[in-house]
Design an enzyme around this catalytic site. Structure first.
Site, PDB file in Angstrom:
ATOM      1  N   SER A 145     173.977  29.273  15.482  1.00 31.77           N
ATOM      2  CA  SER A 145     174.052  27.963  15.739  1.00 31.77           C
ATOM      3  C   SER A 145     171.969  27.368  15.604  1.00 31.77           C
ATOM      4  O   SER A 145     172.158  27.793  16.662  1.00 31.77           O
ATOM      5  CB  SER A 145     174.952  27.586  17.141  1.00 31.77           C
ATOM      6  N   TYR A 158     178.677  28.715  24.940  1.00 32.74           N
ATOM      7  CA  TYR A 158     178.711  28.707  23.687  1.00 32.74           C
ATOM      8  C   TYR A 158     176.453  28.562  23.302  1.00 32.74           C
ATOM      9  O   TYR A 158     176.528  30.019  22.221  1.00 32.74           O
ATOM     10  CB  TYR A 158     178.592  27.395  22.782  1.00 32.74           C
TER      11      TYR A 158
END
Length: 296
Positions: A145, A158
Protein backbone atom coordinates in the site's frame (compact mmCIF):
# COMPACT_ATOMS: atom_id res chain seq x y z
CA UNK A 1 7.04 -11.64 -19.11
CA UNK A 2 5.80 -9.56 -22.03
CA UNK A 3 2.68 -11.59 -22.81
CA UNK A 4 0.08 -13.24 -20.57
CA UNK A 5 -1.52 -15.30 -23.33
CA UNK A 6 -1.49 -18.99 -22.40
CA UNK A 7 -0.03 -18.30 -18.96
CA UNK A 8 -1.70 -19.28 -15.66
CA UNK A 9 -2.31 -16.72 -12.90
CA UNK A 10 -3.40 -17.39 -9.32
CA UNK A 11 -5.16 -14.44 -7.67
CA UNK A 12 -6.27 -14.01 -4.07
CA UNK A 13 -8.93 -11.46 -3.14
CA UNK A 14 -10.56 -12.15 -6.52
CA UNK A 15 -14.15 -11.60 -5.35
CA UNK A 16 -14.00 -7.82 -5.77
CA UNK A 17 -11.84 -4.75 -6.29
CA UNK A 18 -8.37 -5.08 -7.77
CA UNK A 19 -8.47 -8.86 -7.63
CA UNK A 20 -11.58 -8.97 -9.81
CA UNK A 21 -10.20 -6.28 -12.14
CA UNK A 22 -6.94 -8.22 -12.55
CA UNK A 23 -8.87 -11.41 -13.33
CA UNK A 24 -10.94 -9.67 -16.02
CA UNK A 25 -7.91 -7.95 -17.57
CA UNK A 26 -5.85 -11.15 -17.67
CA UNK A 27 -8.72 -13.19 -19.09
CA UNK A 28 -9.07 -10.69 -21.94
CA UNK A 29 -5.41 -11.39 -22.76
CA UNK A 30 -5.93 -15.14 -22.85
CA UNK A 31 -4.50 -15.93 -19.41
CA UNK A 32 -5.90 -18.94 -17.54
CA UNK A 33 -7.03 -18.21 -13.99
CA UNK A 34 -7.07 -19.78 -10.53
CA UNK A 35 -9.19 -17.48 -8.38
CA UNK A 36 -9.52 -17.51 -4.60
CA UNK A 37 -11.39 -15.51 -1.98
CA UNK A 38 -13.18 -16.01 1.32
CA UNK A 39 -16.32 -14.45 -0.19
CA UNK A 40 -18.01 -17.28 -2.10
CA UNK A 41 -20.80 -15.18 -3.63
CA UNK A 42 -18.37 -12.46 -4.76
CA UNK A 43 -16.11 -15.09 -6.29
CA UNK A 44 -19.07 -16.51 -8.23
CA UNK A 45 -19.92 -13.01 -9.48
CA UNK A 46 -16.35 -12.57 -10.72
CA UNK A 47 -16.58 -15.89 -12.56
CA UNK A 48 -19.87 -14.86 -14.19
CA UNK A 49 -18.47 -11.49 -15.25
CA UNK A 50 -15.46 -13.13 -16.91
CA UNK A 51 -17.60 -15.63 -18.77
CA UNK A 52 -20.04 -12.98 -20.02
CA UNK A 53 -17.51 -10.30 -20.95
CA UNK A 54 -14.53 -12.24 -22.27
CA UNK A 55 -14.33 -13.92 -25.65
CA UNK A 56 -11.01 -15.66 -24.98
CA UNK A 57 -11.44 -19.39 -24.21
CA UNK A 58 -9.59 -19.53 -20.89
CA UNK A 59 -9.70 -22.12 -18.14
CA UNK A 60 -10.92 -20.78 -14.79
CA UNK A 61 -10.92 -22.54 -11.43
CA UNK A 62 -12.14 -21.08 -8.13
CA UNK A 63 -11.46 -21.80 -4.49
CA UNK A 64 -13.08 -20.41 -1.33
CA UNK A 65 -10.34 -20.04 1.29
CA UNK A 66 -8.81 -17.89 4.02
CA UNK A 67 -5.32 -16.74 3.03
CA UNK A 68 -4.27 -16.70 6.69
CA UNK A 69 -4.65 -20.50 6.73
CA UNK A 70 -1.26 -21.84 5.65
CA UNK A 71 -2.43 -25.39 5.02
CA UNK A 72 -5.37 -24.20 2.94
CA UNK A 73 -3.07 -22.05 0.83
CA UNK A 74 -0.59 -24.88 0.29
CA UNK A 75 -3.40 -27.23 -0.72
CA UNK A 76 -4.81 -24.63 -3.11
CA UNK A 77 -1.41 -24.10 -4.74
CA UNK A 78 -1.02 -27.85 -5.27
CA UNK A 79 -4.55 -28.02 -6.67
CA UNK A 80 -3.81 -25.18 -9.09
CA UNK A 81 -0.76 -27.05 -10.36
CA UNK A 82 -2.71 -30.28 -10.75
CA UNK A 83 -5.64 -28.63 -12.54
CA UNK A 84 -3.74 -26.19 -14.77
CA UNK A 85 -0.46 -28.03 -15.26
CA UNK A 86 1.59 -24.93 -14.47
CA UNK A 87 1.43 -21.60 -12.63
CA UNK A 88 3.23 -18.51 -13.95
CA UNK A 89 1.93 -15.66 -11.82
CA UNK A 90 0.67 -15.35 -8.26
CA UNK A 91 -1.08 -12.16 -7.15
CA UNK A 92 -1.13 -12.03 -3.34
CA UNK A 93 -3.79 -9.35 -3.37
CA UNK A 94 -6.21 -10.12 -0.49
CA UNK A 95 -6.21 -7.47 2.23
CA UNK A 96 -8.20 -5.80 5.01
CA UNK A 97 -7.95 -2.58 7.05
CA UNK A 98 -8.03 -1.79 10.75
CA UNK A 99 -8.35 1.59 12.49
CA UNK A 100 -7.34 1.80 16.15
CA UNK A 101 -4.86 3.44 18.50
CA UNK A 102 -1.81 1.41 19.49
CA UNK A 103 -2.80 1.54 23.14
CA UNK A 104 -6.41 0.51 22.54
CA UNK A 105 -6.09 -2.05 19.77
CA UNK A 106 -7.25 -5.53 20.66
CA UNK A 107 -4.74 -8.35 20.18
CA UNK A 108 -7.36 -10.39 18.33
CA UNK A 109 -7.77 -7.59 15.78
CA UNK A 110 -4.00 -7.33 15.33
CA UNK A 111 -3.76 -11.08 14.78
CA UNK A 112 -6.63 -10.84 12.26
CA UNK A 113 -5.00 -8.14 10.12
CA UNK A 114 -1.49 -9.63 10.33
CA UNK A 115 -2.88 -13.04 9.40
CA UNK A 116 -4.47 -11.73 6.21
CA UNK A 117 -2.29 -8.83 5.09
CA UNK A 118 1.13 -10.26 5.94
CA UNK A 119 0.88 -14.00 6.50
CA UNK A 120 -1.47 -14.28 3.52
CA UNK A 121 1.29 -12.83 1.34
CA UNK A 122 3.92 -15.10 2.89
CA UNK A 123 1.73 -18.19 2.48
CA UNK A 124 0.94 -17.39 -1.14
CA UNK A 125 4.56 -16.64 -1.99
CA UNK A 126 6.03 -19.75 -0.39
CA UNK A 127 3.27 -22.09 -1.55
CA UNK A 128 3.52 -21.03 -5.22
CA UNK A 129 7.22 -20.23 -5.58
CA UNK A 130 8.35 -23.82 -6.35
CA UNK A 131 5.68 -24.04 -9.08
CA UNK A 132 6.66 -20.68 -10.55
CA UNK A 133 10.27 -21.84 -10.75
CA UNK A 134 9.19 -25.11 -12.34
CA UNK A 135 7.33 -23.18 -15.04
CA UNK A 136 10.60 -21.55 -16.16
CA UNK A 137 8.97 -18.11 -16.27
CA UNK A 138 7.16 -16.73 -13.27
CA UNK A 139 6.29 -13.61 -11.32
CA UNK A 140 5.22 -12.92 -7.73
CA UNK A 141 3.07 -9.79 -7.30
CA UNK A 142 2.50 -8.76 -3.69
CA UNK A 143 0.11 -5.96 -2.75
CA UNK A 144 1.41 -3.54 -0.13
CA UNK A 145 0.00 0.00 0.00
CA UNK A 146 1.08 3.61 -0.12
CA UNK A 147 0.93 3.14 3.66
CA UNK A 148 3.76 0.68 3.30
CA UNK A 149 5.84 3.76 2.42
CA UNK A 150 4.17 6.38 4.59
CA UNK A 151 2.71 5.89 8.08
CA UNK A 152 -0.38 7.48 9.60
CA UNK A 153 -1.88 7.63 13.12
CA UNK A 154 -4.72 5.31 13.98
CA UNK A 155 -3.58 2.71 11.42
CA UNK A 156 -0.61 1.09 13.15
CA UNK A 157 -1.74 -2.47 12.42
CA UNK A 158 -2.36 -1.71 8.75
CA UNK A 159 0.91 0.22 8.44
CA UNK A 160 2.84 -2.59 10.10
CA UNK A 161 1.52 -5.24 7.73
CA UNK A 162 2.05 -3.16 4.61
CA UNK A 163 5.58 -2.15 5.60
CA UNK A 164 6.22 -5.85 6.26
CA UNK A 165 4.95 -6.84 2.80
CA UNK A 166 7.26 -4.26 1.27
CA UNK A 167 10.34 -5.54 3.13
CA UNK A 168 9.47 -9.17 2.45
CA UNK A 169 8.94 -8.59 -1.27
CA UNK A 170 12.02 -6.43 -1.78
CA UNK A 171 14.18 -9.10 -0.13
CA UNK A 172 12.49 -11.77 -2.26
CA UNK A 173 13.19 -9.81 -5.45
CA UNK A 174 16.87 -9.51 -4.59
CA UNK A 175 17.12 -13.25 -3.90
CA UNK A 176 15.42 -14.09 -7.20
CA UNK A 177 17.76 -11.72 -9.07
CA UNK A 178 20.73 -13.52 -7.53
CA UNK A 179 19.33 -16.97 -8.35
CA UNK A 180 18.56 -16.13 -12.01
CA UNK A 181 15.81 -18.73 -11.95
CA UNK A 182 13.39 -17.11 -14.38
CA UNK A 183 11.13 -15.81 -11.61
CA UNK A 184 10.79 -12.18 -10.53
CA UNK A 185 8.82 -10.19 -7.96
CA UNK A 186 7.04 -6.86 -7.80
CA UNK A 187 5.66 -4.94 -4.82
CA UNK A 188 2.49 -2.93 -5.53
CA UNK A 189 1.73 0.27 -3.59
CA UNK A 190 -1.80 1.49 -4.38
CA UNK A 191 -3.16 4.81 -3.18
CA UNK A 192 -6.91 5.17 -2.81
CA UNK A 193 -8.48 2.52 -5.04
CA UNK A 194 -12.24 2.09 -5.34
CA UNK A 195 -12.63 -1.35 -3.74
CA UNK A 196 -14.65 -2.99 -0.95
CA UNK A 197 -11.88 -2.56 1.65
CA UNK A 198 -13.76 0.23 3.41
CA UNK A 199 -16.82 -1.95 3.99
CA UNK A 200 -14.73 -4.86 5.26
CA UNK A 201 -12.50 -2.74 7.50
CA UNK A 202 -12.69 -2.69 11.29
CA UNK A 203 -12.87 0.64 13.14
CA UNK A 204 -12.31 0.51 16.89
CA UNK A 205 -14.47 2.63 19.20
CA UNK A 206 -11.31 4.30 20.57
CA UNK A 207 -11.01 6.25 17.31
CA UNK A 208 -14.27 8.14 17.92
CA UNK A 209 -13.55 11.55 19.42
CA UNK A 210 -9.82 11.07 18.80
CA UNK A 211 -9.35 11.09 15.02
CA UNK A 212 -12.91 10.60 13.77
CA UNK A 213 -16.34 12.01 14.58
CA UNK A 214 -18.18 8.70 14.08
CA UNK A 215 -17.66 5.35 12.39
CA UNK A 216 -20.25 6.16 9.73
CA UNK A 217 -18.64 9.50 8.94
CA UNK A 218 -15.18 7.91 8.89
CA UNK A 219 -16.25 5.33 6.33
CA UNK A 220 -17.83 8.04 4.18
CA UNK A 221 -14.67 10.16 4.37
CA UNK A 222 -12.52 7.10 3.63
CA UNK A 223 -14.54 6.40 0.47
CA UNK A 224 -13.84 9.95 -0.77
CA UNK A 225 -10.12 9.13 -0.84
CA UNK A 226 -10.68 6.39 -3.41
CA UNK A 227 -9.71 8.34 -6.52
CA UNK A 228 -8.47 5.55 -8.79
CA UNK A 229 -10.64 2.97 -10.52
CA UNK A 230 -9.80 -0.71 -9.93
CA UNK A 231 -9.65 -1.36 -13.69
CA UNK A 232 -7.03 1.36 -14.09
CA UNK A 233 -5.10 -0.08 -11.15
CA UNK A 234 -5.08 -3.51 -12.82
CA UNK A 235 -3.79 -1.96 -16.05
CA UNK A 236 -0.92 -0.25 -14.21
CA UNK A 237 0.00 -3.47 -12.39
CA UNK A 238 0.14 -5.51 -15.59
CA UNK A 239 2.28 -2.82 -17.24
CA UNK A 240 4.60 -3.02 -14.25
CA UNK A 241 4.95 -6.79 -14.68
CA UNK A 242 5.76 -6.42 -18.38
CA UNK A 243 8.50 -3.94 -17.46
CA UNK A 244 9.67 -6.15 -14.58
CA UNK A 245 9.40 -3.25 -12.14
CA UNK A 246 10.47 -3.73 -8.55
CA UNK A 247 7.89 -1.26 -7.28
CA UNK A 248 4.57 -0.14 -8.78
CA UNK A 249 2.82 3.00 -7.51
CA UNK A 250 -0.86 3.44 -8.35
CA UNK A 251 -2.61 6.80 -8.35
CA UNK A 252 -1.41 10.40 -8.10
CA UNK A 253 -1.93 10.25 -4.32
CA UNK A 254 0.55 7.37 -4.11
CA UNK A 255 3.13 9.34 -6.11
CA UNK A 256 2.65 12.41 -3.93
CA UNK A 257 2.97 10.56 -0.61
CA UNK A 258 5.96 8.57 -1.88
CA UNK A 259 7.67 11.83 -2.87
CA UNK A 260 6.85 13.39 0.52
CA UNK A 261 8.32 10.40 2.37
CA UNK A 262 11.46 10.52 0.19
CA UNK A 263 11.98 14.27 0.69
CA UNK A 264 11.07 14.29 4.39
CA UNK A 265 11.76 10.73 5.58
CA UNK A 266 11.28 11.59 9.26
CA UNK A 267 9.84 15.11 9.24
CA UNK A 268 6.71 14.10 7.28
CA UNK A 269 5.38 12.69 10.56
CA UNK A 270 5.10 16.18 12.03
CA UNK A 271 3.13 17.28 8.98
CA UNK A 272 0.77 14.35 9.42
CA UNK A 273 0.25 15.24 13.09
CA UNK A 274 -0.47 18.85 12.13
CA UNK A 275 -3.00 17.81 9.46
CA UNK A 276 -4.60 15.27 11.80
CA UNK A 277 -5.15 17.94 14.46
CA UNK A 278 -6.89 20.11 11.90
CA UNK A 279 -9.21 17.33 10.74
CA UNK A 280 -9.84 15.60 14.08
CA UNK A 281 -12.90 16.33 16.27
CA UNK A 282 -12.43 19.54 18.28
CA UNK A 283 -11.31 18.85 21.83
CA UNK A 284 -10.51 21.07 24.78
CA UNK A 285 -6.79 21.58 24.89
CA UNK A 286 -4.45 22.80 27.64
CA UNK A 287 -3.84 26.57 27.73
CA UNK A 288 -0.12 26.19 27.03
CA UNK A 289 -0.80 24.47 23.65
CA UNK A 290 -0.92 27.57 21.46
CA UNK A 291 1.33 26.66 18.57
CA UNK A 292 -0.09 24.26 15.97
CA UNK A 293 2.79 24.60 13.56
CA UNK A 294 4.58 21.31 12.79
CA UNK A 295 8.04 20.87 14.20
CA UNK A 296 10.28 19.61 11.42
Amino acid sequence: MKSFNGRVAAITGAASGMGRALALALAREGCHLALADKNASGLEQTLTLIKTSTLSPVMITTQVLDVSDRQAMEEWAARCMAEHGQVNLVFNNAGVALSSTVEGVDYADLEWIVGINFWGVVHGTKAFLPYLKASGEGHVINTSSVFGLFAQPGMSGYNATKFAVRGFTEALRQELDLQRCGVSATCVHPGGIRTDICRSSRIDANMTGFLIHSEQQARADFEKLFITDADQAAKVILQGIRKNKRRVLIGRDAYFLDLLARCLPAAYQALVVFASKRMAPKQRRPVFETNDEPRL
